[in-house]
Every structure is written in C-alpha cells, then in structure tokens.
Design a protein around this motif. Structure first.
Motif, PDB file in Angstrom:
ATOM      1  N   LYS A 286      46.004  42.895  29.116  1.00 26.34           N
ATOM      2  CA  LYS A 286      45.618  43.449  30.426  1.00 26.34           C
ATOM      3  C   LYS A 286      44.284  44.183  30.276  1.00 26.34           C
ATOM      4  O   LYS A 286      44.183  45.182  29.571  1.00 26.34           O
ATOM      5  CB  LYS A 286      46.703  44.411  30.926  1.00 26.34           C
ATOM      6  CG  LYS A 286      46.385  45.062  32.263  1.00 26.34           C
ATOM      7  CD  LYS A 286      47.510  45.985  32.711  1.00 26.34           C
ATOM      8  CE  LYS A 286      47.541  47.270  31.907  1.00 26.34           C
ATOM      9  NZ  LYS A 286      48.529  48.234  32.436  1.00 26.34           N
ATOM     10  N   ASN A 287      43.276  43.680  30.956  1.00 23.54           N
ATOM     11  CA  ASN A 287      41.961  44.322  30.936  1.00 23.54           C
ATOM     12  C   ASN A 287      41.686  44.951  32.288  1.00 23.54           C
ATOM     13  O   ASN A 287      41.692  44.264  33.303  1.00 23.54           O
ATOM     14  CB  ASN A 287      40.853  43.300  30.623  1.00 23.54           C
ATOM     15  CG  ASN A 287      40.876  42.888  29.164  1.00 23.54           C
ATOM     16  OD1 ASN A 287      41.136  43.704  28.293  1.00 23.54           O
ATOM     17  ND2 ASN A 287      40.607  41.620  28.907  1.00 23.54           N
ATOM     18  N   LYS A 288      41.425  46.263  32.286  1.00 24.26           N
ATOM     19  CA  LYS A 288      41.088  46.931  33.545  1.00 24.26           C
ATOM     20  C   LYS A 288      39.568  47.006  33.652  1.00 24.26           C
ATOM     21  O   LYS A 288      38.900  47.573  32.788  1.00 24.26           O
ATOM     22  CB  LYS A 288      41.702  48.325  33.614  1.00 24.26           C
ATOM     23  CG  LYS A 288      41.542  48.949  35.004  1.00 24.26           C
ATOM     24  CD  LYS A 288      42.369  50.207  35.202  1.00 24.26           C
ATOM     25  CE  LYS A 288      42.269  50.700  36.645  1.00 24.26           C
ATOM     26  NZ  LYS A 288      43.075  51.920  36.869  1.00 24.26           N
ATOM     27  N   LYS A 289      39.026  46.412  34.718  1.00 28.79           N
ATOM     28  CA  LYS A 289      37.587  46.389  34.936  1.00 28.79           C
ATOM     29  C   LYS A 289      37.301  46.643  36.408  1.00 28.79           C
ATOM     30  O   LYS A 289      38.213  46.994  37.172  1.00 28.79           O
ATOM     31  CB  LYS A 289      37.003  45.038  34.498  1.00 28.79           C
ATOM     32  CG  LYS A 289      37.237  44.737  33.016  1.00 28.79           C
ATOM     33  CD  LYS A 289      36.408  43.578  32.536  1.00 28.79           C
ATOM     34  CE  LYS A 289      36.604  43.363  31.032  1.00 28.79           C
ATOM     35  NZ  LYS A 289      35.748  42.279  30.512  1.00 28.79           N
ATOM     36  N   THR A 290      36.078  46.457  36.825  1.00 29.78           N
ATOM     37  CA  THR A 290      35.751  46.497  38.252  1.00 29.78           C
ATOM     38  C   THR A 290      35.485  45.075  38.709  1.00 29.78           C
ATOM     39  O   THR A 290      35.108  44.223  37.899  1.00 29.78           O
ATOM     40  CB  THR A 290      34.526  47.392  38.524  1.00 29.78           C
ATOM     41  OG1 THR A 290      33.445  46.969  37.695  1.00 29.78           O
ATOM     42  CG2 THR A 290      34.842  48.849  38.249  1.00 29.78           C
ATOM     43  N   VAL A 291      35.693  44.816  39.997  1.00 31.81           N
ATOM     44  CA  VAL A 291      35.567  43.440  40.489  1.00 31.81           C
ATOM     45  C   VAL A 291      34.173  42.897  40.198  1.00 31.81           C
ATOM     46  O   VAL A 291      34.016  41.736  39.813  1.00 31.81           O
ATOM     47  CB  VAL A 291      35.936  43.343  41.988  1.00 31.81           C
ATOM     48  CG1 VAL A 291      35.001  44.155  42.842  1.00 31.81           C
ATOM     49  CG2 VAL A 291      35.936  41.883  42.430  1.00 31.81           C
ATOM     50  N   ASN A 292      33.157  43.732  40.360  1.00 31.58           N
ATOM     51  CA  ASN A 292      31.815  43.372  39.909  1.00 31.58           C
ATOM     52  C   ASN A 292      31.567  44.134  38.612  1.00 31.58           C
ATOM     53  O   ASN A 292      31.374  45.354  38.623  1.00 31.58           O
ATOM     54  CB  ASN A 292      30.765  43.766  40.952  1.00 31.58           C
ATOM     55  CG  ASN A 292      29.345  43.405  40.513  1.00 31.58           C
ATOM     56  OD1 ASN A 292      29.126  42.987  39.370  1.00 31.58           O
ATOM     57  ND2 ASN A 292      28.386  43.570  41.394  1.00 31.58           N
ATOM     58  N   PRO A 293      31.614  43.441  37.469  1.00 22.97           N
ATOM     59  CA  PRO A 293      31.505  44.147  36.187  1.00 22.97           C
ATOM     60  C   PRO A 293      30.195  44.909  36.021  1.00 22.97           C
ATOM     61  O   PRO A 293      30.103  45.788  35.175  1.00 22.97           O
ATOM     62  CB  PRO A 293      31.638  43.016  35.164  1.00 22.97           C
ATOM     63  CG  PRO A 293      31.356  41.758  35.900  1.00 22.97           C
ATOM     64  CD  PRO A 293      31.750  41.996  37.306  1.00 22.97           C
TER      65      PRO A 293
ATOM     66  N   ASP B 136      28.861  46.663  38.477  1.00 22.21           N
ATOM     67  CA  ASP B 136      28.859  47.750  39.461  1.00 22.21           C
ATOM     68  C   ASP B 136      30.125  48.584  39.268  1.00 22.21           C
ATOM     69  O   ASP B 136      31.205  48.218  39.735  1.00 22.21           O
ATOM     70  CB  ASP B 136      28.802  47.168  40.882  1.00 22.21           C
ATOM     71  CG  ASP B 136      28.803  48.259  41.954  1.00 22.21           C
ATOM     72  OD1 ASP B 136      28.778  49.452  41.588  1.00 22.21           O
ATOM     73  OD2 ASP B 136      28.849  47.904  43.149  1.00 22.21           O
ATOM     74  N   SER B 137      29.956  49.714  38.604  1.00 21.87           N
ATOM     75  CA  SER B 137      31.120  50.547  38.276  1.00 21.87           C
ATOM     76  C   SER B 137      31.752  51.189  39.510  1.00 21.87           C
ATOM     77  O   SER B 137      32.867  51.704  39.444  1.00 21.87           O
ATOM     78  CB  SER B 137      30.713  51.645  37.290  1.00 21.87           C
ATOM     79  OG  SER B 137      29.700  52.461  37.848  1.00 21.87           O
TER      80      SER B 137
END
Length: 467
Positions: free
Chosen positions: A312-319, A321-322
């Motif tokens: 499970k990797n938690k990121k932002t939908v636009n990597p 754009d934090s």
C-alpha cells in the motif's frame, strides 16, 4: 468495489486484472497490516549455490531452450533519474542501450545453441510505444515475433478519504497507476499469453528486470530448474551491510513456506533482527524462474488470482503536487509469489547477477572501463571489484545533468571509490586508482585536469577573489 469494477471494465481491463485488484482492495479495506513478527518466522540458512550446479549436455539444452521464454520487465520510466521514456533506452556501454544488449544476448543464445528461445518484453502503457519504435529500427526481427510484448495492466487509484475511485478531471490519466510487477501473473492470464505459450510448448519462464544486465539466461540454472520440477525458483544473493534494510527470504513457521519479508512487515522491536545479515542471509534479486504449466494450474485452482501480499503506497493523485488529494496506490511484488506454491525453491547466485541501474551513480560506474561487454553481449566486471561511486545528487542525480558534466567517463578499473562533491567536469584522459575525493565548493562547474589520480583528495574550488 462495484465502482472500481465498472471503471476497470470501461478501460478494457481483463477479468484477471479486476480479480487481482479486488483482492488488493479487500485487503486494504480490511486493514490488513501484513506484519510478520520475528517470532513467527525462521531464518533460511542453507540453499543450493549456482556454482555447484552443472548444465545438462548440449543436446538436452537445445530442447530445454526451445521450451523457454525470457521475459524482461520493461515498464519503468526511470523518473527518479529525470527520464520521461523507458529506462531501457538509456545508452549504457559503447553507445548501446539496455535493450540493445538484451536483444543481442537473446540472438547470441539462439545462435550458440541452435534453439529459438522466446523473447518477451513486459511493457507498461508508458513504455510500449517508445520501446517498440526503437526495437523496430535496431532489432525488428525480435519485436515482430509472436507475443513479443506483454502489456502491463493499470490499477485505479483509491481516494484515501472515501475509499472510492479517485476522480481527477484535470488529467484523467492521473487516476491510474502501475500495479507493481506482481501484475505479471494477471497480465499473462488476462491477455491469453499464458494459454498461447502453453499450447506452443513453452514450459519455463525466466523473468528479470531490464535494467539488470547481470540477469542473463543461465543454462545451468535452467537445467537445474527443469530437473527439480519445481513450480517457482527465486535467485537470491547473500546480504551485505549495504543490504540490511532490504527484504530477505525466510520461512513462515505456521506452514513452513518460503516468504519474502520486507522492512514494512516488521515492528520497531524486530528491526535489529531484520537487519541482522548473519541471521537472515539472503535477499531476492528479482530474477525468477516460473514453471508455466504449474502456474496455469495454480491460477485455475484459485479463480485466476494469486494471493499476493498487498503493498500500500500513500501518495497524492498528482505526484508532483503535494496539495492534490491523497490516494492509495495498490501494488504487489512478483517475488512474493514464492509463498503461493507448494514446491518453490531458491538458489544462491553471485552478486554479478544482481547489478541493477537505479541511480546515476550506478550508470556512471557501468559506463566506465570497470565493466566490459563479453562475446555473449553480457556486461561483466573487468575490475577485481566494482568501484563505489558517489556523485553529488545536486549536480548529477538526473541523467541529463550528469551527461552535461561528463565529456568522457574516467577510467575506474583500478578505483576503489570515487566521491564527487559539487559540480565537476570530467574530460578524456582521466583515471582514478584507489580512493579519490574531488570537491568543488563553488556553484560553477570546474574542469578536473585530465591525468591519473591515486588515493588523493582534489579540491577544485576557485580561490576567492580579493575584495
């Protein structure tokens, strides 16, 4: 799950891809931690070594190779190195790319043994077009063969707030992510390639990363795999201090099965044991051997889905754009399939079979004379030991920046280590022996005078201009 299924079907993804995602999503929703305490495993202490294995006779090898396919994982873009195309298209030696050398290795094996071993590239949607265009010009005969490409699936990103499919109208492509190289199994099944290979008499699949030029088709390993009649064999290498934070092979006490244990699967209390390389001796090289009939049977018995542990990797939908919404990217690793089979194995291989290019440090060393290309188009060490290269990330992390500062790669065949701090330009006629440190504390690139340097510290910082 219904909304995810609708989205994946609309995107033309197979039932196998949907089934694999469903398993991952169920694990996510259930809060599966994947933790594996030290008390629940035992270390693996003894395994067969490649150096002790012998290849079959030449006639049998020809037959085995006719039943073998070489599959290279080629879905990576090398974004950490500033690339926007397949990493395998990077020139690495004598102007040749990873793909050139891989293709030449396959052709060499075919000519040497008089056997048409199959060649397959597993591309992603991001690498398919560039890869095929390049190979069409340089090795068209390979890419035009039947089933030369296996296309990786894609997975919908999960909105971390709602656990529903993320919507991102600004750029709908950002709603999807790669599912990790564990996707090889649903891709083989869902594309129909597994069935086609089986009907064509292909029994053995050797899988490795395209950026690992040490991962060649070893006939001794092929013979051993065939004779063992195992469903799955993992190539492992001995852990060193540099590998202590990476995953290791172990056995689960509850059922005696091999499994891969990653650092994320450990509590803080188990950290010291996890990093004990004298106890947990072996790590996965990601060079794998798969018996296709047994894989097919396993998939058929498990409704088309291998129960691989979730990553499970938690990121932002636009990597990039934090501030964009947080998402979960659900992935799996192909090596973790070792726990899915009743009769898997592992073989200890020399470190040379694990030489991936993950950073510009790796690439800089590989391009030097410390490595050479053999008659079989493999890349091997020309030096007694590979030099440790540490280039300043600020100036060399991206390939184009490194290339701009490298008129010619210096000789490293006698170097133990090269450390560079600040922007330093390398010119033809430069060689290093032993341990060398080169520094430039200014922001402007300084040319290193081309000559031989041995066990030295070189300061190229310009003298301060008097006020």
């Amino acid at each position: 799950m219904e909304k995810f299924e609708e989205k994946m079907k609309a995107a033309g993804l197979s039932e196998a891809a949907i089934g694999a995602f469903r398993l991952n999503y169920e694990q996510l929703v259930a809060g599966v931690t994947g933790l594996m305490p030290e008390k629940d495993i035992e270390a693996v202490s003894e395994l067969p070594h490649l150096k002790d294995l012998e290849a079959s006779d030449q006639g049998n090898l020809k037959s085995l190779l006719e039943q073998t396919a070489v599959l290279k994982l080629n879905g990576g873009l090398g974004t950490s190195m500033g690339l926007e195309k397949a990493k395998s298209l990077l020139p690495v030696k004598d102007g040749k790319t990873f793909l050139d050398l891989i293709a030449e290795q396959v052709v060499y094996t075919r000519e040497k043994f008089g056997s048409k071993v199959r060649f397959i590239l597993m591309n992603s949607f991001s690498t398919s077009e560039d890869t095929k265009a390049y190979l069409s010009k340089s090795h068209g005969e390979l890419i035009r063969e039947e089933d030369a490409e296996l296309l990786q699936n894609k997975s919908p990103k999960v909105d971390a707030a709602t656990m529903q499919p993320i919507s991102w109208p600004k750029d709908p492509s950002q709603e999807w992510c790669p599912p990790g190289h564990g996707d090889i199994y649903p891709s083989l099944l869902g594309s129909g390639m597994l069935e086609r290979l089986s009907k064509a008499g292909i029994k053995y699949l050797f899988v490795s990363n395209s950026d690992n030029l040490g991962a060649t088709l070893d006939v001794s390993l092929l013979s051993y795999f065939a004779q063992s009649d195992k469903a799955f064999i993992m190539e492992v290498a001995e852990r060193t201090a540099a590998d202590k934070k990476g995953g290791h092979l172990c056995r689960r006490l509850s059922d005696g099965r091999f499994m891969l244990r990653e650092s994320a699967m450990c509590t803080d209390d188990d950290k010291a044991s996890f990093e004990d390389i004298s106890k947990h001796k072996f790590f996965n090289t990601n060079n794998l051997w798969v018996n296709l009939p047994k894989l097919k049977a396993k998939l058929e018995a498990s409704n088309g889905v291998l129960k691989l542990p979730l990553i499970k990797n938690k990121k932002t939908v636009n990597p990039r754009d934090s501030s964009s919404p947080p998402v979960f990217q659900l992935e799996t690793a192909m090596g973790s399939a070792i726990e899915c089979f009743d009769d898997p194995g592992a073989v200890v291989v020399p470190r040379e079979r694990f030489a991936p290019v993950k950073t510009t440090n790796d690439l800089f060393g590989l391009r030097s004379d410390a490595y050479k290309v053999t008659e079989a188009h493999t890349v091997v060490l020309a030096a007694p030991k590979g030099p440790l290269v540490k280039l300043d990330d600020k100036h060399y992390k991206l390939v184009d920046k490194m290339d701009a500062l490298t008129d010619a790669v210096p000789s490293l065949i006698h170097a133990t280590s090269l450390t560079v701090k600040g922007p330093v330009r390398f010119q033809a006629g430069t060689s290093f022996t032993g341990d060398v440190l080169v520094t430039n504390e200014s922001s402007e690139p300084q040319a290193l005078p081309p000559k031989a340097y041995k066990d030295s510290i070189v300061n190229l910082t310009p003298a301060a201009v008097p006020a």
